[in-house]
Enzyme design. Structure first.
Site, PDB file in Angstrom:
ATOM      1  N   GLY A  41      51.507  79.354 134.714  1.00  6.93           N
ATOM      2  CA  GLY A  41      51.365  80.070 133.455  1.00  6.93           C
ATOM      3  C   GLY A  41      50.227  79.639 132.551  1.00  6.93           C
ATOM      4  N   ASP A  99      60.273  77.677 125.813  1.00  8.12           N
ATOM      5  CA  ASP A  99      61.397  78.565 125.581  1.00  8.12           C
ATOM      6  C   ASP A  99      62.630  77.695 125.311  1.00  8.12           C
ATOM      7  OD1 ASP A  99      62.739  81.040 125.589  1.00  8.12           O
ATOM      8  OD2 ASP A  99      63.128  80.955 127.716  1.00  8.12           O
ATOM      9  N   THR A 100      63.454  77.424 126.316  1.00 10.29           N
ATOM     10  CA  THR A 100      64.597  76.524 126.115  1.00 10.29           C
ATOM     11  C   THR A 100      64.141  75.072 125.931  1.00 10.29           C
ATOM     12  OG1 THR A 100      64.855  76.086 128.478  1.00 10.29           O
ATOM     13  CG2 THR A 100      66.084  77.952 127.569  1.00 10.29           C
TER      14      THR A 100
HETATM   15  P1  IMP Z   1      61.828  76.720 129.404  1.00  9.80           P
HETATM   16  O1  IMP Z   1      62.095  75.659 130.414  1.00  9.80           O
HETATM   17  O2  IMP Z   1      63.039  77.560 129.138  1.00  9.80           O
HETATM   18  O3  IMP Z   1      61.227  76.189 128.116  1.00  9.80           O
HETATM   19  O4  IMP Z   1      60.860  77.751 130.066  1.00  9.80           O
HETATM   20  C1  IMP Z   1      59.519  77.578 130.053  1.00  9.80           C
HETATM   21  C2  IMP Z   1      58.882  78.431 131.117  1.00  9.80           C
HETATM   22  O5  IMP Z   1      59.509  79.703 131.232  1.00  9.80           O
HETATM   23  C3  IMP Z   1      57.454  78.725 130.730  1.00  9.80           C
HETATM   24  O6  IMP Z   1      56.592  77.763 131.255  1.00  9.80           O
HETATM   25  C4  IMP Z   1      57.230  80.097 131.324  1.00  9.80           C
HETATM   26  O7  IMP Z   1      56.772  79.982 132.645  1.00  9.80           O
HETATM   27  C5  IMP Z   1      58.576  80.741 131.327  1.00  9.80           C
HETATM   28  N1  IMP Z   1      58.755  81.677 130.194  1.00  9.80           N
HETATM   29  C6  IMP Z   1      59.529  81.512 129.098  1.00  9.80           C
HETATM   30  N2  IMP Z   1      59.456  82.558 128.259  1.00  9.80           N
HETATM   31  C7  IMP Z   1      58.589  83.416 128.835  1.00  9.80           C
HETATM   32  C8  IMP Z   1      58.060  84.696 128.434  1.00  9.80           C
HETATM   33  O8  IMP Z   1      58.341  85.268 127.370  1.00  9.80           O
HETATM   34  N3  IMP Z   1      57.173  85.269 129.303  1.00  9.80           N
HETATM   35  C9  IMP Z   1      56.805  84.691 130.476  1.00  9.80           C
HETATM   36  N4  IMP Z   1      57.252  83.486 130.874  1.00  9.80           N
HETATM   37  C10 IMP Z   1      58.149  82.860 130.062  1.00  9.80           C
HETATM   38 MG    MG Z   2      54.937  77.875 132.479  1.00 10.14          MG
END
Ligand code: IMP
Ligand code: MG
Length: 173
Positions: A41, A99-100
């Site tokens: 990403g 995100d999380t």
């Molecule tokens: P986390 O572990 O929930 O913080 O997720 C982080 C990862 O989820 C990021 O590195 C993204 O690859 C993916 N992600 C979270 N939200 C989005 C979004 O709105 N669009 C695309 N990818 C997302």
């Molecule tokens: Mg990512």
């Protein structure tokens, strides 16, 4: 999928990157900076940002995945990790979106285990209201609401990464 109206335009993105790079350049003067991009990403944000940073640096990458389509799985797969020496380096982890916080928290712990001189985190986007794990973030591009976004490296099902701007993803029936 609506791509007509950018949520963040190319110009907004460029301006923000200059602002972030200025802060990073000031903070890392005289340090031993290793910029670590979290793939896939962050690949576009990472390459834009490092070109605007005006202090010497080295680069490496982590390839991790945690997402299945638009839903987070909470499970992180590590496909490639930093090969550069971490001990005694000033590490800057560069992420596309938090995100999380589960992904970043996991990667942060792994890096800290190798005892860097310092570790900071930079993310282009922050969906703060979705946070489940508290991760300290030092540089944030934009705080955004709880919407699924694509473009500028971000994907849905590995697609739309090449959009030059950020768009809100809408599933079409
Ligand atoms: P986390 O572990 O929930 O913080 O997720 C982080 C990862 O989820 C990021 O590195 C993204 O690859 C993916 N992600 C979270 N939200 C989005 C979004 O709105 N669009 C695309 N990818 C997302
Ligand atoms: Mg990512």
């Amino acid at each position: 999928m609506v791509v007509g109206t950018p949520f963040l335009t190319v110009e907004q993105i460029q301006n923000k990157n200059r602002e972030l790079a200025d802060r990073i350049s000031a903070d890392y003067r005289g340090k031993n900076l290793l910029a670590v991009g979290i793939l896939k990403g962050a690949f576009i944000f990472f390459s834009d940002l490092v070109r605007l940073i005006r202090v010497p640096l080295m680069i490496d990458f982590i390839i991790a995945s945690s997402y299945l389509k638009a839903e987070t799985s909470g499970e992180i797969k590590l496909h490639y990790s930093v090969r550069e020496e971490i001990a005694d380096r000033d590490i800057l982890l560069i992420e596309d979106i938090v995100d999380t916080g589960i992904t970043l928290n996991y990667l942060r712990e792994r890096i800290l285990n190798e005892q860097p001189r310092s570790l900071r985190i930079c993310t282009f986007l922050d969906k703060k209201e979705r946070r489940e794990v508290d991760v300290p973030i030092d540089y944030v591009g934009f705080e955004i609401p709880n919407k699924f976004v694509v473009g500028y490296g971000l994907d849905y099902d590995n697609k739309y990464r090449n959009l030059p701007y950020i768009s809100v993803f809408k599933k079409t029936a």
